[in-house]
Write an enzyme that holds these catalytic residues in place. Structure first.
Site, PDB file in Angstrom:
ATOM      1  N   ASP A 504       0.663   1.414  10.818  1.00 11.07           N
ATOM      2  CA  ASP A 504       1.655   0.430  10.381  1.00 11.07           C
ATOM      3  C   ASP A 504       2.620   1.034   9.375  1.00 11.07           C
ATOM      4  O   ASP A 504       3.810   0.742   9.380  1.00 11.07           O
ATOM      5  CB  ASP A 504       0.978  -0.800   9.793  1.00 11.07           C
ATOM      6  CG  ASP A 504       0.137  -0.484   8.551  1.00 11.07           C
ATOM      7  OD1 ASP A 504      -0.362   0.655   8.450  1.00 11.07           O
ATOM      8  OD2 ASP A 504      -0.038  -1.369   7.704  1.00 11.07           O
ATOM      9  N   ARG A 508       1.603   3.507   1.500  1.00 10.91           N
ATOM     10  CA  ARG A 508       0.755   2.800   0.537  1.00 10.91           C
ATOM     11  C   ARG A 508      -0.721   2.966   0.908  1.00 10.91           C
ATOM     12  O   ARG A 508      -1.059   3.697   1.842  1.00 10.91           O
ATOM     13  CB  ARG A 508       1.149   1.330   0.490  1.00 10.91           C
ATOM     14  CG  ARG A 508       0.895   0.549   1.762  1.00 10.91           C
ATOM     15  CD  ARG A 508       1.519  -0.830   1.677  1.00 10.91           C
ATOM     16  NE  ARG A 508       1.272  -1.608   2.885  1.00 10.91           N
ATOM     17  CZ  ARG A 508       2.081  -2.535   3.343  1.00 10.91           C
ATOM     18  NH1 ARG A 508       3.220  -2.795   2.714  1.00 10.91           N
ATOM     19  NH2 ARG A 508       1.785  -3.214   4.437  1.00 10.91           N
ATOM     20  N   ASP A 509      -1.591   2.277   0.214  1.00 13.81           N
ATOM     21  CA  ASP A 509      -3.024   2.445   0.447  1.00 13.81           C
ATOM     22  C   ASP A 509      -3.500   1.566   1.603  1.00 13.81           C
ATOM     23  O   ASP A 509      -4.365   0.718   1.454  1.00 13.81           O
ATOM     24  CB  ASP A 509      -3.824   2.140  -0.823  1.00 13.81           C
ATOM     25  CG  ASP A 509      -3.522   0.753  -1.391  1.00 13.81           C
ATOM     26  OD1 ASP A 509      -2.663   0.036  -0.822  1.00 13.81           O
ATOM     27  OD2 ASP A 509      -4.160   0.380  -2.397  1.00 13.81           O
ATOM     28  N   GLU A 510      -2.915   1.812   2.779  1.00 17.72           N
ATOM     29  CA  GLU A 510      -3.260   1.068   3.994  1.00 17.72           C
ATOM     30  C   GLU A 510      -3.247   2.025   5.176  1.00 17.72           C
ATOM     31  O   GLU A 510      -4.286   2.470   5.629  1.00 17.72           O
ATOM     32  CB  GLU A 510      -2.281  -0.088   4.197  1.00 17.72           C
ATOM     33  CG  GLU A 510      -2.632  -0.983   5.370  1.00 17.72           C
ATOM     34  CD  GLU A 510      -1.727  -2.201   5.444  1.00 17.72           C
ATOM     35  OE1 GLU A 510      -1.912  -2.982   6.387  1.00 17.72           O
ATOM     36  OE2 GLU A 510      -0.849  -2.359   4.575  1.00 17.72           O
ATOM     37  N   GLU A 786       9.400  -3.245   6.713  1.00 18.52           N
ATOM     38  CA  GLU A 786       8.332  -4.163   7.108  1.00 18.52           C
ATOM     39  C   GLU A 786       8.821  -5.606   7.136  1.00 18.52           C
ATOM     40  O   GLU A 786       8.362  -6.403   7.951  1.00 18.52           O
ATOM     41  CB  GLU A 786       7.168  -4.032   6.122  1.00 18.52           C
ATOM     42  CG  GLU A 786       5.994  -4.943   6.417  1.00 18.52           C
ATOM     43  CD  GLU A 786       4.858  -4.738   5.428  1.00 18.52           C
ATOM     44  OE1 GLU A 786       3.731  -5.133   5.751  1.00 18.52           O
ATOM     45  OE2 GLU A 786       5.099  -4.179   4.334  1.00 18.52           O
ATOM     46  N   HIS A 802       8.119   0.683   8.433  1.00 19.20           N
ATOM     47  CA  HIS A 802       7.326  -0.050   9.418  1.00 19.20           C
ATOM     48  C   HIS A 802       8.146  -0.101  10.700  1.00 19.20           C
ATOM     49  O   HIS A 802       9.370  -0.040  10.646  1.00 19.20           O
ATOM     50  CB  HIS A 802       7.075  -1.483   8.945  1.00 19.20           C
ATOM     51  CG  HIS A 802       5.693  -1.734   8.439  1.00 19.20           C
ATOM     52  ND1 HIS A 802       5.189  -1.129   7.314  1.00 19.20           N
ATOM     53  CD2 HIS A 802       4.713  -2.548   8.891  1.00 19.20           C
ATOM     54  CE1 HIS A 802       3.959  -1.555   7.098  1.00 19.20           C
ATOM     55  NE2 HIS A 802       3.644  -2.427   8.047  1.00 19.20           N
TER      56      HIS A 802
END
Length: 934
Positions: A504, A508-510, A786, A802
């Site tokens: 995605d 970031r922390d994803e 996003e 995104h």
């Protein structure tokens, strides 16, 4: 004869590079495969073979082929197919033909070529290609090795401990785990004929032989759910070895095997290695060298803690000169420990590895304050930067990455959540030093540099753009600058989210493989990049994450163990498989995953179907434009689409796909069940959601009406009325702008065009005001946001990279504006439909697509009242070419009348289209006012 035929060959699931060799009448592509791009160590016992034809002659077709597969190059030269000789097969097929020869053994090398006959009377033989088979489980003599203890570093402490259980591992690790260096001396008593290395290093590894890195891959192997699948790579390392002493060295990074976050990320274990080197000597004797207790390990190398979200630390003062060569004393190193094998099945990695695919120079470097400088790459990208620096021993350079800047010029970090995105490099003090990280990546346009000795300039840095090794297959350009910029932003966003899985976001922390983002996106992406192998691998990740009850995850690989049991997100599992079949002619994913598809359909039926309506949904039409620029999600009920409508529409769509999948996979007995289920769903859907008095669905959102139309759920008698509500809502309430989120945007551009409003689609495509893709550009975006309001919304969710909101835009670019698509009943572009959309103020569109059968080109332009269209149709294919606004006008191909063109097999009209049936070749059509009318 003028014909030149280019013949290229590819083993399925293998990336190829080509070079051209000229013979008397033909040019033949010579297939070359780099060491880590999967001709070596194939998992499949029945690989599939493909080739391409290219000819400057028109109307060239393959009439027959003969495949020869031999156990040696010598036998292949003599046309001895001791493994398989297909004999003469009367067929025009060139794509994914399954090997049907002798049963292949482990490590088997197979050399092959193909001879084809064309309708022009030519017989063409290709150059040779090869593949090799991988190892069965029983063939592995190597043992998993590592160190079952952690050296964790805090700001003011260093400690060693052995975790007693997984909970303690999560608690203690704090994501700060150093890289592990391993080495082993290998003695070769004879001259080497060949050598193969089979290796898996979890989470990530770099392997060396005698000081030389093996391969040019990075971040290997690609990520999986290690409790289900553990990938290994295969290398031909013959050229790395010498008679006598040799050293194999491996650096292990954490990757996604060791948890990046606590507690919601899964932790599989501490880094570990499996390595098997098999050497064949010139006298044909063999030796095998494996990872075992005799290897040595240290935690005290220069590469310290490494974490995908937080960054990497490197202390050049700790560099161990020659650590992977003979001249190194490892007496102070630990003896490795034997560790438990990962839970998942060990198998050859079928998809290509990740590589540094591009290099870019910074746009500028400017001083911020104190010793801080900001590097502007000029482009939001994914990867890292290399650093060139000269300074004193112990100088520490810190690099922090971000996509955006604050108004005061400092990094904007709020949208990165908990990710620290920081790399550090400590100088050893020798002359100029060059460094780049190994086991992390960043999503960034800007880099804050602090601690740099002296004044940094653009010459001290270079960007490394990192994504899966794949060809760029599409080009696209128009006369509209906004469309061109959106396309470029999309390209950067798509490749920036390819890293062994489609993610995605990269910053970031994803960084998760969210299914919903790719339900339609994968289809559009396939025009730009050769994503076949990536998405075939991802489908396996999805099935690996399926629960026993049939439930599918929201992200795959399932590092979050997240199951909301929606229909809209898991629908990507089905639509990606369908994309692989449609775009690449690959039916194997449908066959491979059919039972898994079936289980999910039954899971939804058993748990969430009530009165033939799916009653459950979690995400809705995710990220539709909210009523306030500061909001992430709308709270206005009139803007929200019913979750039951979304789920039911998508469930119906999956039932339609399952009828197709059942037929393709030989499960014809299931077709009636899916048809009857779909009929009941369809009736219930219209009974519950269609309002006959108003002529719209549910609460009249654009998404609700589009889903009914584009999924074939609205009865023919009401379709036009329903569509008028789509137009009215878009034009009047939303002033010609997007009003949909992730679900609706998958259908918007095609829906508007198919139902007679291409001008409105064009307006949406070229808008520069909020909400639109052009608005992002007006606010300096170089990728896709996003959120439609990503520059003003809460920073908790405003990723600047995104691709989920691209929806069907890329499909619209290629299939509508350029007019390149499969005909309805065609797969893999065997039969092409070329039907361009002349819309708005566009004066030209110039596009190409390198399909699995060859390059398709479409370059149309308008010059006054004249329409000119240059096209290319690959050899061994045909096309239906739609000339727009051509009825009653003068049409020529080159300087000839259509009746004089032998490769035109038919001409007909449909409305204002003149449709020409064409054989392969290059053509230039001109449509202008009839002289009598002038």
């Amino acid at each position: 004869m003028k014909t030149r035929i280019l013949l290229c060959m590819a083993v399925s699931l293998m990336l190829t590079l080509f070079s051209c060799h000229k013979t008397e009448k033909v040019w033949v592509y010579d297939l070359k495969v780099e060491s880590l791009v999967n001709p070596l160590g194939l998992e499949q016992k029945q690989p599939r073979l493909s080739w391409k034809l290219h000819s400057e002659e028109r109307g060239v077709h393959q009439q027959a082929y003969r495949i020869i597969v031999s156990s040696s190059e010598e036998k292949l030269k003599e046309n001895v197919g001791d493994l398989w000789d297909s004999g003469r097969i009367p067929s025009s097929e060139t794509v994914l033909i399954p090997y049907e020869g002798a049963l292949l053994s482990d490590r088997q090398f197979c050399y092959w070529k193909v001879r084809i006959e064309t309708n022009l009377g030519e017989v063409v033989s290709s150059e040779r290609a090869f593949w090799s088979m991988g190892l069965e489980t029983s063939d592995w003599q190597a043992k998993w090795i590592g160190l079952e203890s952690i050296e964790a570093e805090g700001e003011d402490r260093k400690m060693n401990f052995v975790p007693e259980n997984e909970d303690e591992l999560r608690l203690k690790s704090e994501t700060r785990l150093r890289a592990r260096y391993l080495r082993k001396e290998i003695k070769l008593g004879k001259d080497v004929k060949s050598a193969m290395l089979y290796i898996s290093g979890l989470g990530l590894y770099e392997a060396y032989l005698n000081g030389h890195k093996i391969g040019d891959q990075v971040l290997a192997p690609t990520p999986t759910d290690y409790s289900k699948t553990v990938p290994y790579n295969t290398f031909d390392v013959t050229s790395y070895l010498n008679k006598g002493e040799n050293i194999i060295g491996v650096i292990l990074g954490n990757g996604r095997f060791f948890s990046m976050r606590i507690p919601w990320f899964r932790t599989f274990g501490l880094p570990q290695l499996l390595s098997q080197l098999e050497v064949t000597y010139k006298d044909d004797t063999k030796d095998t060298f494996v990872s075992d207790e005799s290897w040595k390990l240290t935690l005290d190398g220069p590469l310290g803690v490494n974490n995908e979200f937080d960054g990497e630390e490197y202390d050049a003062r700790k560099e161990m000169e020659g650590w992977s060569t003979n001249d190194f004393d490892d007496a102070a190193w630990y003896s490795v420990e034997l560790v438990n094998a990962p839970e998942g099945k060990l198998q050859a990695q079928e998809n290509p590895n990740i590589k540094v695919m591009e290099h870019i120079k910074p746009l500028s470097v400017h001083k911020l304050d104190d010793d801080k400088y900001i590097i502007d790459m000029g482009q939001n990208m994914v990867g890292w930067i290399t650093l060139k620096v000269r300074g004193k021993r112990g100088d520490k350079v810190t690099l922090r990455y971000a996509e955006l800047l604050k108004e005061d010029g400092h990094l904007y970090l709020d949208n990165l959540r908990g990710a620290k995105v920081t790399d550090t490099y400590i100088l050893k003090g020798d002359e100029e030093e060059t460094w780049e990280p190994k086991f992390v990546f960043h999503g960034f346009r800007y880099v804050e540099v602090s601690g740099f000795p002296g004044v940094p300039t653009v010459d001290h840095f270079e960007g490394r753009v990192v994504y899966d090794e794949m060809k760029t297959t599409g080009t696209f350009e128009t006369s509209n600058a906004i469309i061109n910029r959106i396309y470029q932003n999309a390209c950067w966003g798509i490749k920036g989210n390819y890293r062994g899985m489609p993610t995605d976001c990269p910053q970031r922390d994803e960084r998760m493989g969210w299914l919903g983002d790719r339900t339609t996106g994968a289809y559009g992406e396939s025009y730009i990049y050769d994503n076949q192998k990536l998405y075939a691998k991802w489908l396996k990740d999805i099935e690996d994450s399926q629960l026993a009850n049939g439930a599918l995850p929201d992200v795959a690989p399932n590092y979050w163990e997240m199951y909301t049991n929606d229909v809209t997100w898991p629908a990507a599992y089905f639509t990606v498989a369908d994309m692989l079949y449609k775009q690449y002619g690959d039916v194997r994913p449908i066959i491979r995953h059919y039972d898994s598809f079936k289980a999910f359909i039954q899971f939804i039926r058993d748990n969430y179907l009530k009165d033939d309506i799916v009653i459950h949904d979690t995400f809705g039409d995710w990220c539709m434009p909210p009523e306030s620029m500061e909001m992430i999600h709308s709270q206005d009920p009139s803007r929200k689409t019913s979750g039951e409508l979304l789920s039911t529409a998508y469930y119906y769509r999956l039932l339609v796909l399952m009828q197709k999948f059942a037929s393709l996979s030989g499960n014809d007995k299931d077709i009636a069940y899916y048809r009857e289920s779909g009929d009941r769903i369809l009736k219930a859907f219209n009974r519950k959601f269609y309002n006959a008095s108003t002529g719209y669905y549910s609460n009249n959102t654009v998404t609700a009406n589009l889903l009914a139309l584009m999924n074939g759920m609205a009865p023919d008698s009401v379709r036009q009325v329903v569509f008028e509500h789509v137009v009215d809502k878009t034009l009047n309430e939303f002033k010609g702008h997007v009003s949909t989120g992730l679900i609706g945007i998958q259908w918007l551009m095609r829906g508007l065009s198919d139902y007679g409003q291409p001008e409105l689609a064009y307006k949406i495509a070229t808008n520069k005001t909020y909400p639109s893709w052009g608005y992002m550009i007006e606010n300096d975006a170089t990728t896709i946001w996003e959120l439609w309001n990503g520059n003003t919304a809460d920073p908790a969710m405003n990723s600047a990279n995104h691709v989920m909101l691209l929806g069907d835009l890329i499909i619209w670019y290629y299939e509508y504006l350029a007019g390149i698509r499969n005909e309805a009943a065609s797969t893999g572009f065997k039969k092409i439909e070329m039907k361009p959309l002349l819309v708005g103020d566009l004066t030209y569109v110039n596009a190409s697509y390198q399909s699995i059968r060859g390059e398709i080109r479409s370059h149309w332009r308008r010059e006054g009242t004249t329409f000119i269209w240059d096209i290319a149709i690959p050899a061994n294919t045909t096309a239906s070419v739609y000339l727009p606004e051509a009825v009653g006008k003068e049409i020529k191909e080159g300087n000839k009348e259509l009746n004089d063109i032998k490769s035109i097999t038919g001409v007909r009209t449909d409305g204002n289209w003149v449709i020409i049936d064409l054989e392969s070749g290059e053509y230039s059509f001109t449509v202008k006012q009839n002289r009598m009318l002038n």
